[in-house]
Enzyme design. Structure first.
Site, PDB file in Angstrom:
ATOM      1  N   LYS A  30     -36.851  16.662  36.805  1.00  0.00           N
ATOM      2  CA  LYS A  30     -37.796  16.933  35.726  1.00  0.00           C
ATOM      3  C   LYS A  30     -39.223  17.131  36.232  1.00  0.00           C
ATOM      4  O   LYS A  30     -39.966  17.944  35.669  1.00  0.00           O
ATOM      5  CB  LYS A  30     -37.761  15.827  34.679  1.00  0.00           C
ATOM      6  CG  LYS A  30     -38.237  14.457  35.135  1.00  0.00           C
ATOM      7  CD  LYS A  30     -38.121  13.443  34.013  1.00  0.00           C
ATOM      8  CE  LYS A  30     -38.526  12.054  34.471  1.00  0.00           C
ATOM      9  NZ  LYS A  30     -39.958  11.956  34.817  1.00  0.00           N
ATOM     10  N   THR A  31     -39.617  16.401  37.273  1.00  0.00           N
ATOM     11  CA  THR A  31     -40.969  16.566  37.806  1.00  0.00           C
ATOM     12  C   THR A  31     -41.157  17.970  38.356  1.00  0.00           C
ATOM     13  O   THR A  31     -42.209  18.597  38.175  1.00  0.00           O
ATOM     14  CB  THR A  31     -41.254  15.526  38.904  1.00  0.00           C
ATOM     15  OG1 THR A  31     -41.051  14.215  38.378  1.00  0.00           O
ATOM     16  CG2 THR A  31     -42.682  15.642  39.407  1.00  0.00           C
ATOM     17  N   ASP A 215     -44.530  13.649  29.726  1.00  0.00           N
ATOM     18  CA  ASP A 215     -43.366  13.168  30.472  1.00  0.00           C
ATOM     19  C   ASP A 215     -42.892  11.839  29.888  1.00  0.00           C
ATOM     20  O   ASP A 215     -43.661  11.122  29.250  1.00  0.00           O
ATOM     21  CB  ASP A 215     -43.751  13.002  31.941  1.00  0.00           C
ATOM     22  CG  ASP A 215     -42.553  12.793  32.846  1.00  0.00           C
ATOM     23  OD1 ASP A 215     -41.412  13.013  32.395  1.00  0.00           O
ATOM     24  OD2 ASP A 215     -42.756  12.414  34.015  1.00  0.00           O
ATOM     25  N   GLU A 216     -41.633  11.497  30.122  1.00  0.00           N
ATOM     26  CA  GLU A 216     -41.046  10.219  29.675  1.00  0.00           C
ATOM     27  C   GLU A 216     -41.302   9.993  28.178  1.00  0.00           C
ATOM     28  O   GLU A 216     -41.696   8.905  27.753  1.00  0.00           O
ATOM     29  CB  GLU A 216     -41.614   9.048  30.494  1.00  0.00           C
ATOM     30  CG  GLU A 216     -41.416   9.160  31.993  1.00  0.00           C
ATOM     31  CD  GLU A 216     -39.989   8.927  32.446  1.00  0.00           C
ATOM     32  OE1 GLU A 216     -39.108   8.758  31.571  1.00  0.00           O
ATOM     33  OE2 GLU A 216     -39.744   8.919  33.659  1.00  0.00           O
ATOM     34  N   GLN A 246     -32.270   6.913  28.799  1.00  0.00           N
ATOM     35  CA  GLN A 246     -33.031   6.003  29.652  1.00  0.00           C
ATOM     36  C   GLN A 246     -34.154   5.306  28.878  1.00  0.00           C
ATOM     37  O   GLN A 246     -35.107   4.808  29.478  1.00  0.00           O
ATOM     38  CB  GLN A 246     -33.615   6.765  30.851  1.00  0.00           C
ATOM     39  CG  GLN A 246     -32.541   7.337  31.770  1.00  0.00           C
ATOM     40  CD  GLN A 246     -33.120   7.956  33.023  1.00  0.00           C
ATOM     41  OE1 GLN A 246     -33.607   7.274  33.919  1.00  0.00           O
ATOM     42  NE2 GLN A 246     -33.072   9.271  33.104  1.00  0.00           N
ATOM     43  N   ARG A 598     -29.012   4.809  39.591  1.00  0.00           N
ATOM     44  CA  ARG A 598     -29.905   4.606  40.738  1.00  0.00           C
ATOM     45  C   ARG A 598     -29.157   4.830  42.046  1.00  0.00           C
ATOM     46  O   ARG A 598     -29.777   5.047  43.085  1.00  0.00           O
ATOM     47  CB  ARG A 598     -30.476   3.169  40.749  1.00  0.00           C
ATOM     48  CG  ARG A 598     -31.306   2.740  39.565  1.00  0.00           C
ATOM     49  CD  ARG A 598     -32.379   3.725  39.190  1.00  0.00           C
ATOM     50  NE  ARG A 598     -31.900   4.630  38.146  1.00  0.00           N
ATOM     51  CZ  ARG A 598     -32.499   5.764  37.810  1.00  0.00           C
ATOM     52  NH1 ARG A 598     -33.565   6.155  38.470  1.00  0.00           N
ATOM     53  NH2 ARG A 598     -32.026   6.528  36.839  1.00  0.00           N
TER      54      ARG A 598
END
Length: 734
Positions: A30-31, A215-216, A246, A598
């Site tokens: 996403k970044t 973002d987020e 998330q 993770r």
């Protein structure tokens, strides 16, 4: 750009005008999408002056800013910042509109807490009932919902305690205003107030920020949601990126509905899903998908990867928590010694900070370097050091350092001036500090405070005598009772509860020590603790295993991940099971999803048949999240981390005895885990016996295992799959 992005990413980057919702799954890049989108906007002739990108952390903002600058000229002119940094920048320019100084102060959490304490004192309230930290949490929650003191006062009408907190909130805000200061929550709340009440200012910033990216977005609270809506309201070119799967911060005020209702809020929204994962193996992603699909309130998506299928998820069933932590330590050490990995390839994730203690102990014994992330080492936690200081002072009355730490903890009205006078008296009369405390009334200048000092010294002397003939656990309990330390710790916040858990974990440590040590004296206990703590101090290294809570792990990745404590009442937590309802359980499941994703290469899931909790031995069933993972993706491992044969179930056998599985087979129930449950009435078992239990219905005995403390009988139930039962004895039929 086409070489750097997959089709979904490219579509998101090229969408220029109108609202855009990007569901970005874990590890989906996403970044990269956000930075390339900014670069693409500038390539289309859009002035960087008109672009705003908001992230949640300074680290993320710095990384994005650097990437944008590398991609395009003038990239450094784009506003890339956190919510708080962006709002502070606006407020510095517009402070006069709100009637306060441009050079206003910003109070951090500690500053805010001190001011709240002063307000409670000014209102002549009992800070044991109106705990400052609890009041601070309440005020913060109101600000996150944009509720002013006046509105909160109206809401609390007729509710005595809430109305008093409203008074504290009102006075607190007045004191902040008098000092031209804002706390962290004010920074966003005041910016919203500025934009809502001043149309000229609102239009200026709407015209400035014609392209807004967040973002987020799943982690935004109501105040942030309103702020974004105001800034993007004119051009309507709002792009939000996030993953509802998330969303794990509702306890901070985050509202997952913000991302799930985005399409309803913004007509004509373009929705793009980034489902290709660049981090993990397909097996790990399949396990994550298995778990998260049990949530009802989510956007439908499924992670996939072009990476290899990878290893099965490895499941370990421990006898107790020490067995579990030793297994983790042993497995890591073996892999490092075999030169298959470095220590920094590994992470150990747990639901609550208190779980780290037994892991830290096992690592210390094995000489494994580790570092805590987002938490404090167990023996370095404030509350643990406090109680250890009590024990040290009892064990060695000449330990002035320990006495000085606890003399006014919890508060007894013994200030530094009084302590200094007693210390001077001790030096002049060749006394230890402990001896001087017992006769504080003789010390010049102590005056009325002598009573408090001598009461403390008398309590310590009494506990010292008690310790001569009682166990370490009993001494610990007496300290906690006589000092009322739990009341001091538990301020009504989640952090307060966490601190109480740490102390109970210390009591559990002492209990284990008494069971396993030949020398059970207080001195030996303190020696053992000191050795562990001393080893810790020499293990700060870049090449170290990472220990952290599941909440702290979000955004990170590791080659090998151990998720420990996979048990009911641990994970999912007791609170989510008993009080949380469906919404809280879904958040626990999202937390599990975060933990699983993770892992890049290997994932271990472990649980214990019994463990010490709050100084009691408990028998938790394996976590429901274990049973939600398709058994075909998992393999049980032995105490050395090596795969062992899975117990065969009816779902993995045909009538002809074929144990193979085909792709169309129904998902088998998990066979991993021994549950301590009401035992069957009879203990006359042999493999093949048909049994019936009221709770699980009909089943068949598939295996009997001899254990050191008895037997394990594995029963395959027709509707519930395999379950294990511990039996102390097994009667054989004649």
């Amino acid at each position: 750009m086409t070489d750097q992005l997959n089709p979904a990413q490219l579509e998101a980057v090229r969408h220029t005008n109108g609202p855009l919702l990007i569901f970005a799954g874990a590890g989906s890049g996403k970044t990269r999408v956000l930075t390339y989108r900014i670069a693409h906007l500038m390539e289309q002739g859009i002035d960087p002056y008109h672009i705003l990108a908001i992230t949640f952390t300074n680290k993320a903002a710095k990384e994005m800013r650097e990437r944008v600058t590398d991609l395009t000229p003038n990239g450094d002119q784009v506003w890339v910042s956190t919510f708080h940094a962006a709002c502070t920048r606006i407020l510095r320019r517009e402070a006069h509109v709100l009637g306060f100084a441009k050079g206003f102060s910003i109070y951090d959490a500690a500053d805010s807490l001190r001011l709240i304490k002063d307000c409670i004192k000014e209102l002549k309230l009992d800070d044991m009932y109106y705990r400052p930290a609890s009041v601070q949490n309440t005020i913060s929650a109101q600000k996150n919902e944009l509720i002013t003191p006046e509105r909160y006062e109206k809401h609390s009408a007729g509710q005595y305690r809430d109305s008093i907190i409203a008074d504290i909130y009102s006075l607190y805000q007045k004191r902040l205003s008098d000092m031209h200061a804002l706390d962290f929550d004010d920074i966003i709340m005041k910016t919203v107030e500025l934009l809502q009440q001043n149309e000229e200012v609102l239009l200026r910033y709407q015209n400035r920020f014609r392209y807004v990216m967040v973002d987020e977005y799943q982690d935004t609270n109501h105040a942030q949601y309103v702020l974004v809506s105001l800034l993007a309201g004119y051009a309507n070119n709002l792009c939000v990126v996030g993953d509802d799967d998330q969303g794990i911060y509702s306890w901070r005020g985050a509202n997952i509905r913000n991302i799930l209702q985005f399409e309803a809020d913004y007509a004509g929204t373009k929705v793009i899903k980034l489902e290709e994962n660049y981090r993990s193996t397909q097996t790990i992603l399949d396990a994550a998908n298995d778990v998260i699909t049990n949530n009802e309130n989510r956007a439908q998506k499924k992670l996939w990867t072009q990476n290899t299928k990878g290893h099965p998820v490895r499941v370990y069933m421990a006898n107790r928590e020490r067995d579990e932590s030793d297994f983790v330590a042993r497995t890591i050490k073996q892999e490092v010694q075999a030169k298959n990995a470095n220590y920094n390839d590994f992470a150990v994730l747990y639901r609550a900070n208190a779980q780290s203690r037994v892991i830290e102990d096992s690592f210390a014994r094995e000489g494994i370097p580790y570092r805590m992330y987002g938490g404090v080492r167990f023996y370095e936690r404030m509350e643990v050091k406090d109680i250890l200081a009590y024990l040290k002072a009892i064990n060695n009355p000449a330990d002035d350092i320990a006495l000085l730490r606890i003399i006014n903890l919890p508060k007894r009205g013994i200030g530094q001036a009084t302590i200094s006078k007693v210390q001077e008296y001790a030096v002049q009369n060749n006394l230890t500090l402990g001896q001087a405390l017992l006769s504080a009334s003789k010390a010049p200048g102590v005056g009325k405070k002598a009573t408090s000092v001598e009461n403390f010294a008398g309590m310590m002397l009494e506990i010292s005598h008690y310790a001569e003939s009682n166990s370490v656990v009993s001494v610990l309990k007496k300290i906690l009772k006589d000092t009322d330390y739990f009341t001091h710790l538990n301020d009504g916040t989640p952090e307060g509860e966490e601190r109480v858990s740490s102390i109970m974990e210390l009591v559990a440590t002492a209990t284990t020590f008494e069971k396993e040590s030949d020398d059970t004296s207080l001195g030996k206990f303190l020696e053992d603790v000191a050795l562990v703590a001393d080893v810790d101090n020499y293990q700060e290294s870049a090449n170290a295993v990472t220990l952290m809570t599941l909440h702290s792990a979000k955004g990170l990745e590791f080659n090998v991940v151990f998720m420990v404590g996979m048990e009911e009442n641990i994970f999912p937590s007791y609170r989510s099971i008993e009080d949380g309802g469906a919404a809280q359980m879904e958040e626990e499941r999202r937390l599990c999803y975060v933990g699983i994703t993770r892992a890049k290469k290997i994932l271990y899931l472990s649980h214990a048949m019994s463990r010490m909790q709050y100084n009691n031995v408990v028998y938790n069933a394996p976590s429901r999240f274990l049973s939600e993972v398709d058994i075909r993706r998992m393999t049980p491992v032995n105490s050395f981390g090596k795969p062992k044969e899975v117990v065969k179930s009816a779902a993995t056998r045909s009538s002809t005895g074929n144990s193979g599985l085909n792709s169309e087979s129904p998902k088998p129930k998990s066979t991993f885990g021994i549950r301590t449950l009401p035992q069957p009435k009879s203990t006359n078992y042999t493999v093949g016996d048909k049994v019936r239990m009221a709770k699980y219905g009909r089943g068949e005995v598939t295996e009997i295992r001899k254990k050191e403390d008895g037997y394990e009988v594995i029963i395959n139930f027709e509707t519930e799959g395999h379950k294990g039962f511990k039996l102390k004895s097994l009667k054989k039929e004649g």
